[in-house]
Design an enzyme around this catalytic site. Structure first.
Site, PDB file in Angstrom:
ATOM      1  N   CYS A   1       0.853  -1.180   0.000  1.00  0.00           N
ATOM      2  CA  CYS A   1       0.000   0.000   0.000  1.00  0.00           C
ATOM      3  C   CYS A   1       0.896   1.240   0.000  1.00  0.00           C
ATOM      4  O   CYS A   1       1.732   1.399   0.901  1.00  0.00           O
ATOM      5  CB  CYS A   1      -0.853  -0.040   1.269  1.00  0.00           C
TER       6      CYS A   1
ATOM      7  N   GLU B   1     -13.082  -1.571  -4.610  1.00  0.00           N
ATOM      8  CA  GLU B   1     -13.462  -2.472  -3.506  1.00  0.00           C
ATOM      9  C   GLU B   1     -14.838  -3.089  -3.780  1.00  0.00           C
ATOM     10  O   GLU B   1     -15.101  -4.221  -3.420  1.00  0.00           O
ATOM     11  CB  GLU B   1     -13.530  -1.709  -2.175  1.00  0.00           C
TER      12      GLU B   1
ATOM     13  N   CYS C   1      -1.185   3.712  -6.527  1.00  0.00           N
ATOM     14  CA  CYS C   1      -2.017   3.080  -5.495  1.00  0.00           C
ATOM     15  C   CYS C   1      -2.218   1.638  -5.947  1.00  0.00           C
ATOM     16  O   CYS C   1      -2.478   1.393  -7.135  1.00  0.00           O
ATOM     17  CB  CYS C   1      -3.358   3.804  -5.385  1.00  0.00           C
TER      18      CYS C   1
ATOM     19  N   HIS D   1      -4.541  -0.402  -5.626  1.00  0.00           N
ATOM     20  CA  HIS D   1      -5.866  -0.752  -6.166  1.00  0.00           C
ATOM     21  C   HIS D   1      -5.928  -0.523  -7.682  1.00  0.00           C
ATOM     22  O   HIS D   1      -6.696  -1.181  -8.385  1.00  0.00           O
ATOM     23  CB  HIS D   1      -6.961   0.104  -5.511  1.00  0.00           C
TER      24      HIS D   1
HETATM   25  N1  DGL Z   1      -4.119   0.624  -1.920  1.00  0.00           N
HETATM   26  C1  DGL Z   1      -3.630   1.691  -1.161  1.00  0.00           C
HETATM   27  C2  DGL Z   1      -2.463   2.422  -1.798  1.00  0.00           C
HETATM   28  O1  DGL Z   1      -1.672   1.808  -2.450  1.00  0.00           O
HETATM   29  C3  DGL Z   1      -4.568   2.579  -0.398  1.00  0.00           C
HETATM   30  C4  DGL Z   1      -5.915   2.853  -0.918  1.00  0.00           C
HETATM   31  C5  DGL Z   1      -6.798   3.491   0.150  1.00  0.00           C
HETATM   32  O2  DGL Z   1      -7.169   2.766   1.058  1.00  0.00           O
HETATM   33  O3  DGL Z   1      -7.048   4.679   0.070  1.00  0.00           O
HETATM   34  O4  DGL Z   1      -2.290   3.597  -1.632  1.00  0.00           O
END
Ligand code: DGL
Length: 264
Positions: free
Chosen positions: A74, A153, A185, A187
């Site tokens: 993350c 998500e 990020c 995600h």
């Molecule tokens: N997946 C995470 C990242 O790489 C965080 C996403 C989140 O929870 O805001 O920053």
């Protein structure tokens, strides 16, 4: 510590599965324990203190499970908490991640690169220091993307709402003339096909998952902690809704896996 111990990986939610896939691809003999802290997603809109607190709790759980290394899958948690984790557990292998500004700076033809990331990552001191290092080489345009993590998500990887949100975030970067876009990020790799559709073939899209897997490989090797295989196991835990994660999983993880609920 020995090689047959598992590697612990965590994220605010499902995004870190994009990193987990790269680790599994590169190190298929490694047993993996993944925690999705989905009860607290998105980290990107939380304070640094809240993210540090969650990162410590999740890491303590993983260490209690006997992990030999910790991967902070993350960008937001790395920016807020990796220093604290390293100070708290000196000697433990802790791999974090940051937006891939360095490879993008090398790859960009026009010297303009765009970073898509969370608000938390972009406002962090760690990211400011990263930008400082490359400020003479390239012009970096940053774009926070609130709401995008929530869509991912929810499993909406190509819905009209996700497309509209993403198009709005990408437009200023394209208008500025960026020829490289960084997925800052974990995600976002899950919406790379949608992003590719929106930007066309002429723009490079850069992700960090494979580099994290390479770094983990290198550190485990140096420490003599690579698993000998072949009995690798996979555990997935969520602090959020177990059924929702189980349902989202087929689109995010290549194999079958069972999700366990975790209260932290
Ligand atoms: N997946 C995470 C990242 O790489 C965080 C996403 C989140 O929870 O805001 O920053």
């Amino acid at each position: 510590m020995h090689g047959q111990m598992p590697v612990g990986v965590f994220d605010s939610g499902l995004g870190g599965l994009s990193v987990l896939s790269e680790i599994h691809l590169r190190l298929p003999q490694e047993s993996l324990i993944y925690v999705a802290d989905s009860a607290y997603v998105p980290y990107g809109e939380k304070t640094a203190a809240q993210i540090v607190e969650r990162s410590i709790l999740v890491s303590e759980f993983l260490l209690d499970r006997g992990v030999k290394a910790l991967v902070v899958a993350c960008n937001t948690a790395t920016a807020a908490a990796i220093q604290t984790l390293r100070e708290r557990w000196p000697g433990l292998i802790v791999v974090g991640m940051e937006p891939a500004v360095k490879p993008a700076a090398q790859q960009s033809q026009c010297g303009k690169i765009g970073v898509l990331a969370t608000t938390g990552t972009l406002r962090s001191a760690r990211f400011a220091a990263l930008l400082e290092r490359y400020s003479e080489k390239v012009q970096v345009y940053t774009q926070p993307c609130p709401g995008l993590v929530e869509r991912i998500e929810a499993g909406e990887l190509a819905s009209p709402a996700t497309r509209e949100l993403l198009a709005g975030y990408v437009h200023p970067l394209l208008a500025a003339g960026c020829d490289c876009l960084i997925l800052g990020c974990t995600h976002y790799p899950f919406i790379k096909p949608l992003l590719r559709e929106l930007v066309g073939d002429g723009i490079a899209i850069i992700d960090t998952g494979a580099a994290v897997a390479r770094r983990l490989h290198c550190l485990l090797d140096e420490a003599g902690l690579l698993a000998a295989g072949p009995a690798a196991t996979l555990e997935l835990h969520t602090t959020g809704d177990m059924a929702a994660m189980q349902q989202a999983l087929p689109a995010l993880w290549p194999g079958s896996a069972c999700v366990q609920e975790l209260q932290l």
